[in-house]
Design an enzyme around this catalytic site. Structure first.
Site, PDB file in Angstrom:
ATOM      1  N   MET A 200     -78.854  -6.071  35.560  1.00 54.12           N
ATOM      2  CA  MET A 200     -79.687  -4.957  36.112  1.00 54.12           C
ATOM      3  C   MET A 200     -79.936  -3.846  35.020  1.00 54.12           C
ATOM      4  O   MET A 200     -78.889  -3.461  34.492  1.00 54.12           O
ATOM      5  CB  MET A 200     -78.828  -4.269  37.166  1.00 54.12           C
ATOM      6  N   PRO A 201     -81.398  -3.866  34.475  1.00 56.76           N
ATOM      7  CA  PRO A 201     -81.665  -2.898  33.506  1.00 56.76           C
ATOM      8  C   PRO A 201     -81.476  -1.345  34.127  1.00 56.76           C
ATOM      9  O   PRO A 201     -82.122  -1.219  35.004  1.00 56.76           O
ATOM     10  CB  PRO A 201     -82.898  -3.302  33.008  1.00 56.76           C
ATOM     11  N   ILE A 202     -80.739  -0.520  33.079  1.00 60.01           N
ATOM     12  CA  ILE A 202     -80.767   0.845  33.514  1.00 60.01           C
ATOM     13  C   ILE A 202     -81.455   1.499  32.141  1.00 60.01           C
ATOM     14  O   ILE A 202     -80.896   1.381  31.127  1.00 60.01           O
ATOM     15  CB  ILE A 202     -79.335   1.237  33.701  1.00 60.01           C
TER      16      ILE A 202
END
Length: 68
Positions: free
Chosen positions: A1-3
């Site tokens: 999950m890219p933040i």
């Protein structure tokens, strides 16, 4: 999950500009890097000019000097 955490110096973007920025970053990560767009998290933080400094002076001070 890219933040993705984006910090912007005030004056801030409008709500509409922020929504567009979030959509653009999400689109980039999903198309170019094959990330699931439902998993992309984008956070935008507005920072006051007196909370940012360059060369020992706040941006607020630098702007005040430049306006003289």
């Amino acid at each position: 999950m890219p933040i993705v955490n984006i910090k912007l110096a005030k004056p801030a973007l409008t709500k509409e500009q922020k929504a567009e920025l979030i959509a653009d970053i999400t689109h980039l990560l999903s198309t170019k890097y094959n990330k699931n767009k439902e998993r992309v998290v984008v956070m935008i933080e507005d920072i006051e000019s007196y909370d940012i400094g360059f060369g020992g002076e706040s941006v607020e001070q630098i702007k005040m000097k430049a306006a003289k």
